[in-house]
Design an enzyme around this catalytic site. Structure first.
Site, short mmCIF file in Angstrom:
data_model
loop_
_atom_site.label_atom_id
_atom_site.label_comp_id
_atom_site.label_asym_id
_atom_site.label_seq_id
_atom_site.Cartn_x
_atom_site.Cartn_y
_atom_site.Cartn_z
N SER A 179 -3.11 5.13 6.26
CA SER A 179 -3.44 6.48 5.80
C SER A 179 -3.09 7.50 6.89
O SER A 179 -3.50 7.35 8.04
CB SER A 179 -4.92 6.53 5.46
OG SER A 179 -5.23 7.82 5.05
N GLY A 180 -2.34 8.49 6.50
CA GLY A 180 -1.96 9.54 7.45
C GLY A 180 -0.69 9.23 8.22
O GLY A 180 -0.28 9.99 9.09
N THR A 211 3.44 9.95 1.99
CA THR A 211 3.64 10.91 0.91
C THR A 211 4.69 11.94 1.31
O THR A 211 5.56 12.31 0.50
CB THR A 211 2.31 11.59 0.54
OG1 THR A 211 1.39 10.55 0.22
CG2 THR A 211 2.46 12.50 -0.64
N ASN A 215 -6.83 11.86 7.13
CA ASN A 215 -5.69 12.62 6.65
C ASN A 215 -6.19 13.79 5.80
O ASN A 215 -6.97 13.58 4.87
CB ASN A 215 -4.79 11.68 5.81
CG ASN A 215 -3.55 12.37 5.32
OD1 ASN A 215 -3.35 13.57 5.55
ND2 ASN A 215 -2.70 11.62 4.63
N SER A 218 -4.96 13.18 1.96
CA SER A 218 -4.81 11.75 1.75
C SER A 218 -4.68 11.43 0.25
O SER A 218 -5.45 11.92 -0.57
CB SER A 218 -6.03 11.04 2.32
OG SER A 218 -5.86 9.66 2.18
N SER A 219 -3.68 10.62 -0.05
CA SER A 219 -3.52 10.22 -1.46
C SER A 219 -4.61 9.22 -1.77
O SER A 219 -4.70 8.18 -1.13
CB SER A 219 -2.16 9.55 -1.67
OG SER A 219 -1.16 10.24 -0.99
N GLY A 244 -2.06 2.87 2.37
CA GLY A 244 -1.84 1.88 3.43
C GLY A 244 -3.10 1.09 3.70
O GLY A 244 -4.17 1.33 3.12
N GLU A 292 -6.41 -0.19 5.10
CA GLU A 292 -7.55 0.62 5.52
C GLU A 292 -8.62 -0.24 6.17
O GLU A 292 -9.04 -1.25 5.61
CB GLU A 292 -8.16 1.37 4.32
CG GLU A 292 -7.31 2.52 3.87
CD GLU A 292 -7.93 3.34 2.75
OE1 GLU A 292 -8.98 2.95 2.22
OE2 GLU A 292 -7.32 4.38 2.40
N1 LIG Z 1 7.82 14.17 8.41
C1 LIG Z 1 6.77 14.92 8.67
N2 LIG Z 1 6.90 16.13 9.22
C2 LIG Z 1 5.83 16.89 9.48
N3 LIG Z 1 4.56 16.51 9.25
C3 LIG Z 1 4.35 15.31 8.70
C4 LIG Z 1 5.44 14.45 8.37
N4 LIG Z 1 4.93 13.33 7.84
C5 LIG Z 1 3.58 13.50 7.84
N5 LIG Z 1 3.25 14.68 8.33
C6 LIG Z 1 1.87 15.22 8.51
O1 LIG Z 1 0.97 14.16 8.35
C7 LIG Z 1 0.09 14.40 7.28
C8 LIG Z 1 -0.21 13.11 6.56
O2 LIG Z 1 0.91 12.65 5.92
P1 LIG Z 1 0.89 11.98 4.49
O3 LIG Z 1 -0.05 12.69 3.61
O4 LIG Z 1 2.27 11.80 4.07
O5 LIG Z 1 0.25 10.60 4.86
P2 LIG Z 1 0.12 9.33 3.94
O6 LIG Z 1 0.78 8.21 4.63
O7 LIG Z 1 0.58 9.64 2.57
O8 LIG Z 1 -1.42 9.10 3.93
P3 LIG Z 1 -2.37 8.57 2.79
O9 LIG Z 1 -2.22 7.10 2.72
O10 LIG Z 1 -3.70 8.98 3.23
O11 LIG Z 1 -1.98 9.27 1.55
C9 LIG Z 1 0.78 15.41 6.41
O12 LIG Z 1 -0.15 16.19 5.72
C10 LIG Z 1 1.54 16.23 7.43
O13 LIG Z 1 0.73 17.18 8.01
MG LIG Z 2 -0.26 9.88 0.82
#
Ligand SMILES: Nc1ncnc2c1ncn2[C@@H]1O[C@H](COP(=O)(O)OP(=O)(O)OP(=O)(O)O)[C@@H](O)[C@H]1O
Ligand SMILES: [Mg+2]
Length: 1010
Positions: free
Chosen positions: A104-105, A109, A156, A159-160, A388, A390
């Site tokens: 997560s984070g 996404t 996050n 977070s999705s 991911g 957890e």
């Molecule tokens: N390529 C990137 N460029 C800039 N910021 C990023 C990038 N990837 C992630 N981030 C930052 O990290 C945060 C978390 O990313 P994201 O929501 O994609 O995580 P995730 O892996 O989908 O987490 P989760 O499993 O909780 O959904 C985003 O809101 C953003 O602020």
């Molecule tokens: Mg996500």
């Protein structure tokens, strides 16, 4: 191997590490992260580190740089994988998928959004409207899904809270035609309860903070999230409220773009409000019955759900139960049961709303009117962005499911990347050093195996009648799984104080040990919702709401079959997902979260080490380094690259395809970079393949041209043969037409010799165009022949007359009305007793003397004329024309010669075009002879002009060998008298008996009888 980046940025592909050790791996990852290089390859896998700052690497320039390029041509990037997946799909019509994993984070996404943006940017170059709209909906769907499915967590901010797998469908052109979204296990418990520092789903805050006053009023809501039990704890969690406001606008806009109707949007917000109002309800008991406390909430809920307030009240306080005898009774809830029912209802409402939104988006983007015969193969790129691994302080049922899902995906990864790879080398007889990796199948089995697995034990406990508690279930797991190397609990390992008796069990996941609290497991697995709520919703007058609750249709007595448990449902959906992914060509993005504090600077070694370890990245590098980047069956390889080698193009003469492939490899000098398997060629580095691809790409246009040339030649030859055939047919037909014409002419003219008119009346057949000239010549010949036949039969005595007539015909050229051609021409009329019975004998006598005297041999013409004398008075005279002279004779004086001029002095003749008998003989001395011929007894109205003209012309032509011009004038004639020009006009005068000349102004007028 990715290049184009200096080594100061570290190694762009982990395969290039000097040694594959965790230390070197982390060192490289850290160096690159610090240098702003967040992406690194392991072959085709992209390792991505969350930069926690905006990177300037996603612009149009970057898209252009990666579009259509091979993986190793550019620095590592998400776009490189997206392009590889797209190319594989387009070039080889392969379904592909991009699996994005990480905790997560870690940036999953975000990565999935960049990938989708890239695909949207490189497709539909022709800007077709329908494709653009599909792309638009696909992109906009993210915004809506994030609003309803994401929440701020401690890990996050966005977070999705659900798993997402999106299929994008493409047509044979490679343009998106639609898609489908699958959602997995929404964390619905969040609706009613959040952990410290976390929020409910974004949608609630967006509605409360972003909704217009009017909207909120209609929903009976205030602007403040602290007013609502479900949103109150998260209200103070720091995120800017302006974010929620702007997101609300964006979501409203996206819903509109996707195609949600106003009614549907309104229903969505009514459901959100219903949930918020539900949260504010409490229950109180006076010891006997339970009451709803919560102000107007029940009324609002009934209004918002379009149901009766009594029904809402009843559903909240009672449940309908069927007794064993089929009787239906209403059983009042306890306070606790009512609160439980309310929360379950709120969760279910939100879950169904979310599922409905996904379904509604799917109905818009699903591929419509697809016909494989018409549109070609429909290919798919799947993008998986799923929660991911957890590990929380308190891990419950949700974490158990999520971690199981990650085990399944890891298993797929192992299957596809590690095990299959090694198995293939073995199968193909390639020397291969086995690489150890941890196969997590054993953990997958621990969870999902029928009868023995944790899910089965949970389900069994749920099914068992009576009070089975979570603790009883834990006991059952301890009993059944006690021997499993990846399962433990305090009971099995009493010395481990990190677990509590009767509460915790631990699974040794591939990513690490996770201790789960069994509390609430059974309840969450059973996920009960009183049927009364379902019926309440089904009976709503709001069609959208009703549609979400089809199972409310069943009456309580019909609800017999127990629904599948949450864990089983989840397991089934994950197995289906894995099956879906397994049949596609996978591309991986492995996301790493560099630190816990969302810092763009901090690279937490321990955290990263842990992630690298559990993602199996080191094994991945090892397999990759030992392995071959590319492989293909010999015949396919040959088919694709045979044009790059002279021995294999167009067909090889070697004993097998393998030998032919060897010839290609040798020609390119790749011997050291390949291995020959039993059925496939293995190429170690992508560079070799790239060289081949480049050469192929350069040759294809030449081959196309060659094929075009050959085909054009073949076409031309075909056309030429056709033309020849056409000409041949035309030739034969023409010859036939010519012959047919000859035959016809011959048939028609066969007997003309015996015809009286020698075939003049025979009609000529129409000749073919080719015989036009021939036709004219034959007609001419025939006419000449006919003339010859006619002339041949004319007696010599008549010849002079015929010649004279012919001459007259020529001279008058049809301009004179009457020229007496159809009567016998007597010429010497004065000597003709029939014409001049009174004077002929006298004339004959006199001309005898004249003949002797002037030595002429022939009289060309003689006759009475009216003519002018010296004094320009008109007189009757006789005209005698011999071959020597022209005489004017005085008939009254025995034809005494009054004037004689030599015939050669005549230069031309003039006559009129009418029927008058005037003739002018023009002379050299301009002493023209103007006469008006008179007719005698032979015919009072005889025309003698033609005769005189014809005889003179014939004589001049034949005897004198000069041409005598004849003018045929329609109006007046011009003459010279004694050298002076005079004009003769003609006039018809009433009362005039005989024609006569009369002096006029410029000469004379010929007065004609009427
Ligand atoms: N390529 C990137 N460029 C800039 N910021 C990023 C990038 N990837 C992630 N981030 C930052 O990290 C945060 C978390 O990313 P994201 O929501 O994609 O995580 P995730 O892996 O989908 O987490 P989760 O499993 O909780 O959904 C985003 O809101 C953003 O602020
Ligand atoms: Mg996500």
């Amino acid at each position: 191997m990715a290049e184009l980046e200096g080594f100061e940025f570290g190694k762009s592909d982990f395969v290039l590490l000097d040694e594959v050790t965790m230390e070197q791996f982390l060192e490289n990852l850290k160096l690159r992260f610090e240098k702003g290089r967040i992406y690194t390859f392991i072959g085709e896998v992209v390792v991505s580190v969350n930069p926690y700052r905006q990177m300037d690497v996603y612009g149009k320039d970057a898209i252009d740089a990666y579009r259509g390029r091979e993986l190793y041509e550019n620095p590592p990037h998400l776009y490189a994988v997206a392009d590889a997946a797209y190319k594989a799909m387009k070039r080889r019509a392969k379904d592909t998928c991009i699996v994005i994993s990480g905790e997560s984070g870690a940036g999953k996404t975000e990565a999935s959004k960049y990938i989708m943006q890239y695909i949207a940017a490189i497709t539909n170059p022709s800007q077709r409207a329908e494709v653009e709209s599909v792309k638009n909906v696909l992109l906009k769907s993210n915004c809506v899904l994030e609003a309803f499915g994401n929440a701020k967590t401690n890990r996050n901010d966005n977070s999705s809270r659900f798993g997402k797998y999106m299929d994008i469908n493409f047509n044979f052109n490679g343009d998106p035609t639609g898609g489908h979204i699958n959602n997995y296990l929404l964390e619905k418990s969040r609706v009613v309860q959040q952990q410290e520092g976390e929020r409910n789903f974004h949608s609630f805050y967006q509605l409360l903070r972003g909704g217009s006053d009017e909207l909120l009023k209609s929903l009976h809501l205030s602007k403040d999230p602290t007013d609502y039990t479900y949103t109150s704890p998260g209200a103070s969690v720091s995120t800017s409220s302006s974010d929620d406001r702007s997101c609300h606008r964006a979501v409203m806009g996206a819903l509109k773009v996707i195609g949600f109707s106003e009614e549907e949007v309104s229903s969505v917000y009514k459901i959100l409000s219903t949930i918020l109002h539900l949260g504010n309800l409490h229950f109180e008991t006076d010891g006997e019955s339970v009451q709803v406390v919560g102000g107007d909430s029940v009324r609002h809920i009934s209004e918002l759900t379009d149901t009766e307030p009594e029904s809402v009240n009843k559903a909240l306080l009672y449940r309908t139960v069927a007794t064993g005898g089929g009787e239906v009774i209403e059983k009042g809830h306890s306070e606790q049961e009512a609160s439980y029912g309310r929360d379950a209802f709120a969760k279910a409402l939100y879950e169904r709303l979310f599922a409905w939104i996904v379904g509604r988006i799917n109905s818009v983007i699903e591929v419509k009117n697809y016909n494989p015969a018409l549109h070609g193969k429909n290919t798919v790129i799947g993008v998986l962005d799923i929660y991911g691994f957890e590990i929380f302080d308190n891990n419950s049922f949700e974490q158990f499911c999520i971690n199981y899902c990650n085990e399944k995906l890891q298993q797929l990864f192992i299957e596809l990347i590690l095990r299959q790879e090694q198995e293939e080398y073995h199968r193909e007889g390639i020397t291969w050093q086995h690489i150890d990796y941890f196969n997590n199948q054993i953990i997958v089995d621990l969870v999902e195996q029928p009868h023995k697995g944790i899910i089965s034990i949970l389900d069994e406990a749920c099914l068992t009648a009576g009070k089975v508690t979570d603790t009883v279930c834990l006991d059952s797991m301890n009993h059944k799984l006690g021997q499993h190397p990846h399962y433990t609990s305090r009971k099995l390992n009493p010395t481990d104080k990190s677990m509590e008796f009767h509460r915790h069990f631990r699974i040794r996941h591939y990513a690490g040990d996770v201790t789960y609290s069994v509390e609430g497991f059974l309840d969450k697995n059973k996920d009960p919702l009183f049927q009364d709520f379902k019926r309440l919703m089904y009976n709503s007058s709001d069609p959208v709401l009703k549609e979400m609750w089809p199972d409310g249709q069943l009456s309580i007595t019909e609800v017999t079959k127990r629904p599948l448990t949450a864990a089983t449902l989840f397991k089934n959906s994950i197995i289906a997902l894995v099956d879906k992914l397994a049949c596609k060509e996978p591309y991986y993005v492995r996301c790493i979260k560099p630190n816990e504090v969302k810092s763009p600077m901090l690279f937490d070694d321990a955290r990263c080490r842990h992630q690298v370890a559990y993602l199996g990245l080191l094994e991945n590098v090892r397999v990759r380094r030992a392995g071959f980047a590319y492989r293909q069956p010999y015949e396919r390889f040959l088919q694709r690259y045979k044009m790059t080698c002279e021995y294999t193009w167009p067909n090889h003469l070697m004993s097998s395809d393998r030998e032919a492939v060897e010839a290609i490899v040798v020609q390119h000098g790749f011997e050291g970079d390949v291995a020959y398997g039993h059925t496939k060629l293995f190429v170690r580095t992508p560079r070799s393949l790239f060289t081949l691809e480049q050469e192929r790409a350069a040759l294809i246009p030449i081959l196309v041209l060659f094929l075009q040339k050959v085909w054009r030649g073949a076409l031309a030859r075909m056309r030429c043969r056709q033309m020849r055939a056409i000409y041949k047919v035309m030739g034969c037909y023409k010859r036939y037409k010519v012959k047919a014409h000859f035959w016809e002419v011959e048939r028609r003219f066969a007997s003309v010799r015996n015809m009286t008119d020698y075939g003049k009346s025979v009609e000529w057949p129409t000749p073919p165009a080719a015989l036009m000239q021939f036709h004219k010549i034959t007609q001419h010949l025939h006419r000449r022949w006919r003339a010859r036949q006619i002339v041949k039969n004319i007696p010599p005595s008549d010849m002079a007359e015929v010649r004279a007539k012919v001459a007259a015909l020529g001279a008058l050229s049809g301009e004179r009305l009457d020229w007496g051609f159809n009567r016998a021409w007597e010429r010497d009329y004065l000597a003709n007793a029939r014409d001049c019975p009174l004077t002929s004998s006298n004339f004959v006598r006199i001309t005898k003397e004249l003949k002797n005297k002037d030595q002429y041999s022939q009289v060309l013409f003689s006759g009475f004329v009216r003519m002018l004398n010296w004094f320009n008075n008109t007189k009757d005279r006789a005209l005698l024309i011999t071959d020597k002279h022209i005489y004017r004779l005085e008939p009254k004086k025995h034809f005494k010669v009054q004037k004689r001029i030599p015939i050669e002095t005549v230069t031309s003749l003039s006559v009129s075009s009418g029927t008058d008998q005037m003739v002018v003989l023009h002379t050299v001395s301009q002493e023209d002879v103007l006469v008006y011929l008179q007719s005698g007894q032979l015919g009072p109205k005889q025309d003698r002009v033609g005769e005189l003209v014809g005889t003179l012309c014939d004589h001049f032509t034949r005897v004198r060998k000069v041409h005598l011009p004849v003018r045929v004038c329609s109006t007046g004639l011009q003459v010279h008298m004694s050298g002076k020009p005079k004009s003769i006009t003609m006039e018809t005068r009433p009362g005039q008996n005989t024609a006569d000349f009369k002096k006029s102004r410029g000469g004379f007028t010929l007065l004609l009888a009427q």
